[in-house]
Scaffold this active site. Structure first.
Site, PDB file in Angstrom:
ATOM      1  N   LYS A   1      78.758   2.705  25.395  1.00 42.68           N
ATOM      2  CA  LYS A   1      78.827   4.140  25.322  1.00 42.68           C
ATOM      3  C   LYS A   1      80.203   4.574  26.225  1.00 42.68           C
ATOM      4  O   LYS A   1      80.630   5.488  25.766  1.00 42.68           O
ATOM      5  CB  LYS A   1      77.625   4.536  26.187  1.00 42.68           C
TER       6      LYS A   1
ATOM      7  N   LYS B   1      75.001  -1.398  12.323  1.00 37.63           N
ATOM      8  CA  LYS B   1      73.521  -1.109  11.784  1.00 37.63           C
ATOM      9  C   LYS B   1      73.722   0.547  11.613  1.00 37.63           C
ATOM     10  O   LYS B   1      74.796   1.279  11.836  1.00 37.63           O
ATOM     11  CB  LYS B   1      72.868  -1.018  13.258  1.00 37.63           C
TER      12      LYS B   1
ATOM     13  N   LYS C   1      73.150   7.066  13.593  1.00 38.59           N
ATOM     14  CA  LYS C   1      73.569   8.668  13.586  1.00 38.59           C
ATOM     15  C   LYS C   1      74.890   9.164  14.116  1.00 38.59           C
ATOM     16  O   LYS C   1      75.423  10.145  13.634  1.00 38.59           O
ATOM     17  CB  LYS C   1      72.514   9.575  14.127  1.00 38.59           C
TER      18      LYS C   1
END
Ligand code: TYM
Length: 327
Positions: free
Chosen positions: A114, A194, A197
Site C-alpha cells: 500500500k 491476482k 479491483k
C-alpha cells in the site's frame, strides 16, 4: 454457545469474481451450518485507510451489501451490516494497539504494498489496518474467517493479538483460522498476479453482462496454443485456472490434452468460458435488481444487522476493558 464466523469486504468497488470465488462462496457455505453464527460486513472504516471519496462512500458500502444479498446471503440467518455502525470495532482496535509494536506493522507485506501504491498517503490509519481487522474478528470471538489466501498475513496478526490478550489479560479469544474455498487465489486476467479491483484489466465484476465478460476475456494474453508442457504461469496458465474453477477439472484436462495434441483454439475456449461465467452470474444479477429496487428494505437489513452485531460486540468490549483495568 455457537461458534462464530466473521468476514468482510472493503467498500472500494463492486465485487469481482475473485471476491466471489475466494470469499463469498465461503460465506454461503458457512451460512448453511446451523452450528455457526455468521457476521458479514462492508468494512467502510478500512476503506478510509487509502484515498477515497466521502460523497460516494455511503453508496459504495451499500453496493457491497447488495452484492452479498444478491449472491445469496440470507439476512434472516446471518448478520449483514456496515462496520462503522458498530463502534466497538474501532474502540477494540485502539486497545489492541497497546500490545502491538510499530515495527511489526511496518514489516507486513500488505502495508509495504500500500505504501508503494500510495506513497503520499501513508497514514496512521493505514498502519493500523491489521489491528482494526483483528478487532473486527475478535470482537465476535470468531474462530473461522472465510477469506482469500491474500489475507493470511493479516490473520496471523489477529492470532498473535489473540494470544497476547489471552496471556496478558486472561481473555479467551480463539486464534482465528482461515476457511478456504477452491478459489482461494483467483488469478488476474491480465496474466500476472491476482485478480484485483485496483488493477484495470485484471477482473470481471459480478454485475458484468455477457458482452463485457467476453470483452474482458478477449484481453487475456495467450500463446500459439500448442506445446509439450502446459504453462504454469502467465496468461494461458490463468485461463486454464479459470476453466478449472468455473467449468471443472475435466474440462481443463480436455483443453490440456488439446494443447499437447492438435492445438488449442483460444477463441473457442474464451467464448465457452464467458458463457459459463455468465451462467453463474445471471441469477445473482437477477436478485440484485430486486434489492436495488427497494432501498428501504436494504436500510432495514443494515440497521437490524447493526443492532444484532452491537449486542455481541458490546459484551466482548466490556470484558476487555474490565480486564485491562479501564472504566
Ligand atoms: P478485500 O476487500 O480486498 O477482499 C474481500 C475478499 O475477497 C478476497 N479476494 C480474493 N480471493 C481470491 N482471489 C482473489 N484474487 C481475491 N481478491 C480478493 C479477499 O481475500 C477477501 O476475503 N482486509 C480485507 C477486508 C477485511 C476483513 C476483515 C476480512 C477487513 N476486516 C475481517 C476478513 C475479516 C480486504 O481487504 O479484503
Amino acid at each position: 454457545m455457537k461458534s462464530r464466523v466473521f468476514s468482510a469486504t472493503r467498500a472500494s468497488g463492486r465485487l469481482h469474481l475473485g471476491n466471489y470465488l475466494g470469499a463469498v462462496k465461503g460465506y454461503l457455505a458457512l451460512q448453511e451450518r446451523s452450528d455457526l453464527e455468521c457476521v458479514f460486513m462492508a468494512v467502510d472504516l478500512h476503506t478510509i485507510t487509502t484515498p477515497y471519496d466521502a460523497k460516494t462512500l455511503p453508496q459504495a458500502s451499500r453496493e457491497i451489501i447488495i452484492d452479498y444479498l444478491a449472491a445469496g446471503l440470507d439476512p434472516e440467518r446471518v448478520v449483514v451490516t456496515l462496520q462503522s455502525l458498530v463502534s466497538e470495532h474501532s474502540e477494540l482496535a485502539f486497545l489492541f494497539s497497546s500490545v502491538v509494536s510499530i515495527a511489526r506493522m511496518q514489516h507486513l507485506p500488505t502495508f509495504k504494498d500500500k505504501v508503494k501504491q500510495h506513497p503520499n498517503h501513508v497514514t496512521m490509519a493505514l498502519l493500523n489496518y491489521p489491528l482494526l481487522m483483528a478487532a473486527d474478528i475478535l470482537v465476535y470471538k470468531a474462530g473461522l474467517v472465510p477469506v482469500g489466501i491474500d489475507q493470511e498475513p493479516h490473520l496471523e496478526v489477529a492470532r498473535e493479538i489473540a494470544r497476547k490478550m489471552n496471556e496478558l489479560y486472561g481473555m479467551d479469544f480463539p486464534e482465528p483460522q482461515r476457511f478456504a474455498t477452491r478459489g482461494e487465489y483467483v488469478p488476474s486476467l491480465a496474466g500476472a498476479g491476482k485478480m484485483s479491483k485496483s488493477v484495470e484489466g485484471s477482473y470481471i465484476n459480478l454485475t458484468d453482462d455477457l458482452a463485457t465478460i467476453k470483452k474482458r476475456l478477449a484481453g487475456a494474453p495467450t500463446d500459439s496454443g500448442r506445446g509439450e508442457t502446459i504453462p504454469t504461469q502467465g496468461g494461458v496458465a490463468n485461463l486454464l485456472k479459470f476453466v478449472e474453477l468455473i467449468q471443472g477439472a475435466d474440462r481443463r484436462a480436455e483443453y490440456e490434452a488439446s494443447y499437447q495434441g492438435a492445438g488449442l483454439r483460444y477463441g473457442d475456449l474464451k467464448n465457452e468460458l464467458a458463457a459459463a461465467i455468465f451462467a453463474e452470474l445471471a441469477p445473482i444479477q437477477e436478485r440484485r435488481r430486486t434489492f436495488e429496487a427497494d432501498p428501504k428494505k436494504l436500510e432495514e437489513i443494515i440497521q437490524t444487522g447493526a443492532t444484532k452485531a452491537r449486542a455481541i460486540a458490546s459484551i466482548t468490549l466490556k470484558e476487555v476493558k474490565t480486564k485491562m483495568g479501564l472504566g
